[in-house]
Write a protein that holds these residues in place. Sequence first.
Motif, PDB file in Angstrom:
ATOM      1  N   GLY A  68      10.378  84.285  38.943  1.00 24.29           N
ATOM      2  CA  GLY A  68      10.883  85.486  39.584  1.00 24.29           C
ATOM      3  C   GLY A  68       9.875  86.620  39.680  1.00 24.29           C
ATOM      4  O   GLY A  68       8.801  86.590  39.091  1.00 24.29           O
ATOM      5  N   THR A  69      10.268  87.629  40.460  1.00 23.31           N
ATOM      6  CA  THR A  69       9.434  88.800  40.653  1.00 23.31           C
ATOM      7  C   THR A  69      10.277  90.058  40.501  1.00 23.31           C
ATOM      8  O   THR A  69      11.503  90.009  40.526  1.00 23.31           O
ATOM      9  CB  THR A  69       8.820  88.794  42.066  1.00 23.31           C
ATOM     10  OG1 THR A  69       9.886  88.676  43.036  1.00 23.31           O
ATOM     11  CG2 THR A  69       7.878  87.620  42.252  1.00 23.31           C
ATOM     12  N   THR A  70       9.593  91.177  40.359  1.00 20.53           N
ATOM     13  CA  THR A  70      10.262  92.464  40.233  1.00 20.53           C
ATOM     14  C   THR A  70       9.999  93.281  41.492  1.00 20.53           C
ATOM     15  O   THR A  70       8.865  93.314  41.979  1.00 20.53           O
ATOM     16  CB  THR A  70       9.734  93.223  38.998  1.00 20.53           C
ATOM     17  OG1 THR A  70      10.017  92.450  37.831  1.00 20.53           O
ATOM     18  CG2 THR A  70      10.424  94.576  38.863  1.00 20.53           C
ATOM     19  N   THR A  71      11.030  93.924  42.018  1.00 25.25           N
ATOM     20  CA  THR A  71      10.876  94.705  43.245  1.00 25.25           C
ATOM     21  C   THR A  71      11.894  95.841  43.276  1.00 25.25           C
ATOM     22  O   THR A  71      12.876  95.832  42.523  1.00 25.25           O
ATOM     23  CB  THR A  71      11.055  93.810  44.497  1.00 25.25           C
ATOM     24  OG1 THR A  71      10.694  94.544  45.660  1.00 25.25           O
ATOM     25  CG2 THR A  71      12.495  93.339  44.631  1.00 25.25           C
ATOM     26  N   LYS A  72      11.660  96.791  44.163  1.00 21.87           N
ATOM     27  CA  LYS A  72      12.594  97.907  44.330  1.00 21.87           C
ATOM     28  C   LYS A  72      13.456  97.687  45.563  1.00 21.87           C
ATOM     29  O   LYS A  72      12.952  97.306  46.619  1.00 21.87           O
ATOM     30  CB  LYS A  72      11.837  99.234  44.453  1.00 21.87           C
ATOM     31  CG  LYS A  72      12.760 100.445  44.515  1.00 21.87           C
ATOM     32  CD  LYS A  72      11.972 101.751  44.563  1.00 21.87           C
ATOM     33  CE  LYS A  72      12.909 102.957  44.611  1.00 21.87           C
ATOM     34  NZ  LYS A  72      12.167 104.232  44.666  1.00 21.87           N
ATOM     35  N   VAL A  73      14.748  97.931  45.423  1.00 14.93           N
ATOM     36  CA  VAL A  73      15.693  97.806  46.534  1.00 14.93           C
ATOM     37  C   VAL A  73      15.670  99.115  47.318  1.00 14.93           C
ATOM     38  O   VAL A  73      15.994 100.175  46.773  1.00 14.93           O
ATOM     39  CB  VAL A  73      17.118  97.512  46.035  1.00 14.93           C
ATOM     40  CG1 VAL A  73      18.088  97.437  47.204  1.00 14.93           C
ATOM     41  CG2 VAL A  73      17.148  96.232  45.207  1.00 14.93           C
ATOM     42  N   THR A  74      15.287  99.051  48.576  1.00 13.60           N
ATOM     43  CA  THR A  74      15.190 100.273  49.379  1.00 13.60           C
ATOM     44  C   THR A  74      16.377 100.478  50.315  1.00 13.60           C
ATOM     45  O   THR A  74      16.693 101.606  50.682  1.00 13.60           O
ATOM     46  CB  THR A  74      13.900 100.262  50.226  1.00 13.60           C
ATOM     47  OG1 THR A  74      13.851  99.048  50.997  1.00 13.60           O
ATOM     48  CG2 THR A  74      12.678 100.344  49.330  1.00 13.60           C
ATOM     49  N   ARG A  75      17.021  99.353  50.706  1.00 11.68           N
ATOM     50  CA  ARG A  75      18.152  99.487  51.633  1.00 11.68           C
ATOM     51  C   ARG A  75      19.113  98.326  51.485  1.00 11.68           C
ATOM     52  O   ARG A  75      18.702  97.166  51.544  1.00 11.68           O
ATOM     53  CB  ARG A  75      17.643  99.549  53.071  1.00 11.68           C
ATOM     54  CG  ARG A  75      18.735  99.730  54.121  1.00 11.68           C
ATOM     55  CD  ARG A  75      18.125  99.958  55.497  1.00 11.68           C
ATOM     56  NE  ARG A  75      17.501  98.762  56.034  1.00 11.68           N
ATOM     57  CZ  ARG A  75      18.100  97.928  56.925  1.00 11.68           C
ATOM     58  NH1 ARG A  75      19.326  98.188  57.341  1.00 11.68           N
ATOM     59  NH2 ARG A  75      17.450  96.878  57.386  1.00 11.68           N
ATOM     60  N   VAL A  76      20.393  98.643  51.298  1.00  8.38           N
ATOM     61  CA  VAL A  76      21.430  97.606  51.272  1.00  8.38           C
ATOM     62  C   VAL A  76      21.955  97.445  52.693  1.00  8.38           C
ATOM     63  O   VAL A  76      22.363  98.420  53.332  1.00  8.38           O
ATOM     64  CB  VAL A  76      22.572  97.981  50.306  1.00  8.38           C
ATOM     65  CG1 VAL A  76      23.765  97.042  50.489  1.00  8.38           C
ATOM     66  CG2 VAL A  76      22.087  97.932  48.862  1.00  8.38           C
ATOM     67  N   ILE A  77      21.944  96.214  53.193  1.00  8.27           N
ATOM     68  CA  ILE A  77      22.354  95.937  54.571  1.00  8.27           C
ATOM     69  C   ILE A  77      23.848  95.652  54.649  1.00  8.27           C
ATOM     70  O   ILE A  77      24.551  96.169  55.513  1.00  8.27           O
ATOM     71  CB  ILE A  77      21.547  94.759  55.137  1.00  8.27           C
ATOM     72  CG1 ILE A  77      20.060  95.142  55.187  1.00  8.27           C
ATOM     73  CG2 ILE A  77      22.061  94.357  56.524  1.00  8.27           C
ATOM     74  CD1 ILE A  77      19.127  93.996  55.499  1.00  8.27           C
ATOM     75  N   ASP A  78      24.334  94.820  53.730  1.00  5.87           N
ATOM     76  CA  ASP A  78      25.772  94.558  53.628  1.00  5.87           C
ATOM     77  C   ASP A  78      26.078  94.115  52.207  1.00  5.87           C
ATOM     78  O   ASP A  78      25.244  94.300  51.315  1.00  5.87           O
ATOM     79  CB  ASP A  78      26.234  93.529  54.682  1.00  5.87           C
ATOM     80  CG  ASP A  78      25.501  92.195  54.583  1.00  5.87           C
ATOM     81  OD1 ASP A  78      25.048  91.834  53.473  1.00  5.87           O
ATOM     82  OD2 ASP A  78      25.383  91.500  55.603  1.00  5.87           O
ATOM     83  N   GLY A  79      27.244  93.525  51.999  1.00  3.94           N
ATOM     84  CA  GLY A  79      27.664  93.206  50.639  1.00  3.94           C
ATOM     85  C   GLY A  79      26.909  92.092  49.945  1.00  3.94           C
ATOM     86  O   GLY A  79      27.098  91.881  48.744  1.00  3.94           O
TER      87      GLY A  79
END
Length: 236
Positions: A68-79
């Motif tokens: 796995g990798t680590t990342t930042k969530v910038t935008r939620v598109i849907d559920g």
Amino acid sequence: MKKKSSCGLPTLTIQKSEKKGIDFQRKFFFCECVLFGNIGVSGNGSGHSLMKQSFLIILTLLTLNCFGTTTKVTRVIDGDTFETETGEKVRLVGINAPEIRDIFGEEAKQHLISLIENKTVDLEADHISSDRDRYGRLLRYVILNNTDINKQMVLDGYAFAYLKYHFDKEEEYKQAELFSKQENKGIWNNQQSEAIKKEQAKNDNNIFSYFTFKNVIVTASVLLLLIAGIYYYYKK
């Protein structure tokens, strides 16, 4: 293990055995880096040394992919889909939330926003599922503070366990959905819950969902190459 989240909902956390696995993975990756560094320093450029280096590079890449990798969530598109800081689109593996245009779709999106948007998460691949779906999105488990977000969405009643395809945590997610249904959470507390399920089934069985722009281009290219090959073969 269960604990209460900040919004009062139960949160599922990773067991100690899973934490040990993550610690082992980190130590294993560290050892690979040390070995690679030693070979880089002590290697004399021989074929044997270069072969060792190539092997360790491949092993390192496999480690990154599997662990796995680590990342930042910038935008939620849907559920069940979001975008990362690199522009990569990620689909939460093992679950299926209502589409935005469908009943409860906006609620599912808002709940996922409350859980992960603008937060740094760990992405982990499934050992059974494909690496990407037919739309080119990464299929991943999303882990935040030792909580499986995919499972949390099902537990909170904002997504279904997606049992159309097999995946590692199939039984866990099935049980999470049963719990959510019994507790009348989210979708299951909605008078139109049956209609929501029917919409999900309809979307799953829609054969036209395959025909994305990317899939059409790839299929057309393969067909053209095949036709050209047959033409030139018989032209001879």
